[in-house]
Write a protein that holds these residues in place. Structure first.
Motif, PDB file in Angstrom:
ATOM      1  N   ALA A 113      43.880  -9.678 -25.842  1.00 15.97           N
ATOM      2  CA  ALA A 113      44.902 -10.325 -26.662  1.00 15.97           C
ATOM      3  C   ALA A 113      46.211 -10.351 -25.876  1.00 15.97           C
ATOM      4  N   ALA A 114      47.095 -11.217 -26.282  1.00 10.99           N
ATOM      5  CA  ALA A 114      48.437 -11.236 -25.700  1.00 10.99           C
ATOM      6  C   ALA A 114      49.103  -9.897 -25.980  1.00 10.99           C
ATOM      7  N   GLY A 115      49.933  -9.454 -25.038  1.00  8.15           N
ATOM      8  CA  GLY A 115      50.642  -8.195 -25.222  1.00  8.15           C
ATOM      9  C   GLY A 115      50.955  -7.556 -23.895  1.00  8.15           C
ATOM     10  N   THR A 116      51.545  -6.372 -23.944  1.00  7.08           N
ATOM     11  CA  THR A 116      51.914  -5.630 -22.740  1.00  7.08           C
ATOM     12  C   THR A 116      50.976  -4.448 -22.580  1.00  7.08           C
ATOM     13  N   TYR A 117      50.314  -4.398 -21.444  1.00  5.57           N
ATOM     14  CA  TYR A 117      49.333  -3.371 -21.112  1.00  5.57           C
ATOM     15  C   TYR A 117      49.958  -2.449 -20.077  1.00  5.57           C
ATOM     16  N   THR A 118      50.085  -1.168 -20.384  1.00 10.01           N
ATOM     17  CA  THR A 118      50.849  -0.260 -19.538  1.00 10.01           C
ATOM     18  C   THR A 118      49.995   0.755 -18.780  1.00 10.01           C
ATOM     19  N   THR A 153      44.250 -18.095 -22.488  1.00  2.00           N
ATOM     20  CA  THR A 153      44.395 -19.257 -21.606  1.00  2.00           C
ATOM     21  C   THR A 153      45.635 -20.078 -21.944  1.00  2.00           C
ATOM     22  N   SER A 154      46.238 -19.816 -23.105  1.00  2.00           N
ATOM     23  CA  SER A 154      47.483 -20.493 -23.471  1.00  2.00           C
ATOM     24  C   SER A 154      48.282 -19.571 -24.384  1.00  2.00           C
ATOM     25  N   GLY A 155      49.551 -19.913 -24.563  1.00  3.34           N
ATOM     26  CA  GLY A 155      50.406 -19.086 -25.408  1.00  3.34           C
ATOM     27  C   GLY A 155      50.884 -17.856 -24.672  1.00  3.34           C
ATOM     28  N   ALA A 156      51.220 -16.832 -25.429  1.00  2.97           N
ATOM     29  CA  ALA A 156      51.724 -15.586 -24.839  1.00  2.97           C
ATOM     30  C   ALA A 156      50.638 -14.937 -23.971  1.00  2.97           C
ATOM     31  N   PRO A 157      51.019 -14.347 -22.837  1.00  2.00           N
ATOM     32  CA  PRO A 157      50.039 -13.777 -21.908  1.00  2.00           C
ATOM     33  C   PRO A 157      49.693 -12.319 -22.193  1.00  2.00           C
ATOM     34  N   ALA A 158      48.650 -11.862 -21.529  1.00  2.00           N
ATOM     35  CA  ALA A 158      48.338 -10.433 -21.422  1.00  2.00           C
ATOM     36  C   ALA A 158      49.031  -9.977 -20.142  1.00  2.00           C
ATOM     37  N   ASN A 203      34.103   0.565  -6.351  1.00  2.00           N
ATOM     38  CA  ASN A 203      32.652   0.402  -6.473  1.00  2.00           C
ATOM     39  C   ASN A 203      32.302  -0.592  -7.569  1.00  2.00           C
ATOM     40  N   ALA A 204      32.782  -1.812  -7.394  1.00  2.00           N
ATOM     41  CA  ALA A 204      32.609  -2.859  -8.395  1.00  2.00           C
ATOM     42  C   ALA A 204      32.102  -4.135  -7.733  1.00  2.00           C
ATOM     43  N   SER A 205      31.356  -4.919  -8.492  1.00  2.00           N
ATOM     44  CA  SER A 205      30.858  -6.187  -7.967  1.00  2.00           C
ATOM     45  C   SER A 205      30.629  -7.182  -9.097  1.00  2.00           C
ATOM     46  N   TYR A 206      30.671  -8.449  -8.724  1.00  2.00           N
ATOM     47  CA  TYR A 206      30.472  -9.552  -9.666  1.00  2.00           C
ATOM     48  C   TYR A 206      31.405  -9.412 -10.873  1.00  2.00           C
ATOM     49  N   ILE A 207      32.693  -9.302 -10.548  1.00  2.00           N
ATOM     50  CA  ILE A 207      33.740  -9.140 -11.552  1.00  2.00           C
ATOM     51  C   ILE A 207      34.705 -10.328 -11.447  1.00  2.00           C
ATOM     52  N   ALA A 208      35.045 -10.920 -12.585  1.00  2.00           N
ATOM     53  CA  ALA A 208      36.052 -11.974 -12.632  1.00  2.00           C
ATOM     54  C   ALA A 208      37.222 -11.473 -13.476  1.00  2.00           C
ATOM     55  N   VAL A 209      38.429 -11.612 -12.924  1.00  2.00           N
ATOM     56  CA  VAL A 209      39.654 -11.291 -13.665  1.00  2.00           C
ATOM     57  C   VAL A 209      40.402 -12.607 -13.803  1.00  2.00           C
ATOM     58  N   GLU A 210      40.638 -13.011 -15.046  1.00  2.00           N
ATOM     59  CA  GLU A 210      41.192 -14.330 -15.304  1.00  2.00           C
ATOM     60  C   GLU A 210      42.357 -14.270 -16.283  1.00  2.00           C
ATOM     61  N   HIS A 211      43.339 -15.131 -16.060  1.00  2.00           N
ATOM     62  CA  HIS A 211      44.405 -15.417 -17.020  1.00  2.00           C
ATOM     63  C   HIS A 211      45.191 -14.188 -17.478  1.00  2.00           C
ATOM     64  N   ILE A 212      45.535 -13.324 -16.529  1.00  2.00           N
ATOM     65  CA  ILE A 212      46.426 -12.212 -16.847  1.00  2.00           C
ATOM     66  C   ILE A 212      47.689 -12.357 -15.997  1.00  2.00           C
ATOM     67  N   THR A 213      48.739 -11.696 -16.426  1.00  2.00           N
ATOM     68  CA  THR A 213      49.957 -11.603 -15.634  1.00  2.00           C
ATOM     69  C   THR A 213      50.079 -10.171 -15.158  1.00  2.00           C
ATOM     70  N   VAL A 214      50.327 -10.000 -13.859  1.00  2.00           N
ATOM     71  CA  VAL A 214      50.531  -8.680 -13.278  1.00  2.00           C
ATOM     72  C   VAL A 214      51.996  -8.610 -12.858  1.00  2.00           C
ATOM     73  N   GLU A 241      41.323 -15.370 -10.837  1.00  2.00           N
ATOM     74  CA  GLU A 241      41.553 -16.793 -11.081  1.00  2.00           C
ATOM     75  C   GLU A 241      42.520 -17.006 -12.243  1.00  2.00           C
ATOM     76  N   GLY A 242      43.458 -17.916 -12.046  1.00  2.00           N
ATOM     77  CA  GLY A 242      44.386 -18.266 -13.111  1.00  2.00           C
ATOM     78  C   GLY A 242      45.337 -17.128 -13.481  1.00  2.00           C
ATOM     79  N   CYS A 243      45.569 -16.205 -12.547  1.00  2.00           N
ATOM     80  CA  CYS A 243      46.447 -15.058 -12.805  1.00  2.00           C
ATOM     81  C   CYS A 243      47.836 -15.325 -12.235  1.00  2.00           C
ATOM     82  N   ARG A 244      48.809 -14.630 -12.763  1.00  2.00           N
ATOM     83  CA  ARG A 244      50.189 -14.769 -12.303  1.00  2.00           C
ATOM     84  C   ARG A 244      50.662 -13.400 -11.835  1.00  2.00           C
ATOM     85  N   PHE A 245      51.247 -13.347 -10.637  1.00  2.00           N
ATOM     86  CA  PHE A 245      51.751 -12.106 -10.061  1.00  2.00           C
ATOM     87  C   PHE A 245      53.263 -12.242  -9.910  1.00  2.00           C
ATOM     88  N   ILE A 246      54.004 -11.314 -10.532  1.00  2.00           N
ATOM     89  CA  ILE A 246      55.460 -11.357 -10.448  1.00  2.00           C
ATOM     90  C   ILE A 246      55.992  -9.962 -10.156  1.00  2.00           C
TER      91      ILE A 246
END
Length: 140
Positions: A46-51, A73-78, A93-104, A131-136
């Protein structure tokens, strides 16, 4: 007889398969849900701040069933906020992982990386898609 045959076929086709599911999560519960993800699952943030960062440890999808962690994918980000102690998205030790549409958001903190897979040959990480992530705020 036909009913038994259909049942036997279903066991052969699906006996060992784990059915994929969407797992809804928010800042209050996502941390405890990450480790339970199975191949094909989607952790839907869900949208929100993850600490507490996004530790992806010992999670392994398959070539046919990736594990996906996705924000809106739209609106307020995670938004995953940086922390001086740790890299924000840490792959171990991870494989076949997709991280999408988050802001870091590193918040300008000196030291931690937005995404990291450290520890050399003792950390086997492969088939990762960001994919589709934002880094600031990673300019410190």
């Amino acid at each position: 007889m036909l009913r038994r045959l259909i049942f036997a076929s279903a066991i052969l086709l699906y006996g060992n398969e784990t059915f994929a599911k969407d797992v809804p999560a928010d800042p209050s519960n996502y941390f405890g849900l990450i480790g339970s993800l199975q191949p094909g699952d989607r952790l839907v943030l869900a949208a929100g701040t993850y600490t507490q960062g996004l530790p992806i440890t010992g999670l392994n999808g398959t070539d046919a069933a990736w594990i996906t962690i996705t924000g809106p994918t739209s609106g307020a980000p995670a938004i995953f906020e940086g922390n001086p102690c740790c890299n924000t998205v840490e792959l171990v030790n991870a494989s076949y992982i997709a991280v999408e549409h988050i802001t870091v958001d590193a918040k300008g903190i000196d030291g931690p990386f937005g995404v990291s897979a450290k520890n050399s040959s003792s950390n086997v990480v492969h088939h990762i898609r960001i994919e589709g992530c934002r880094f600031i705020g990673h300019n410190a």
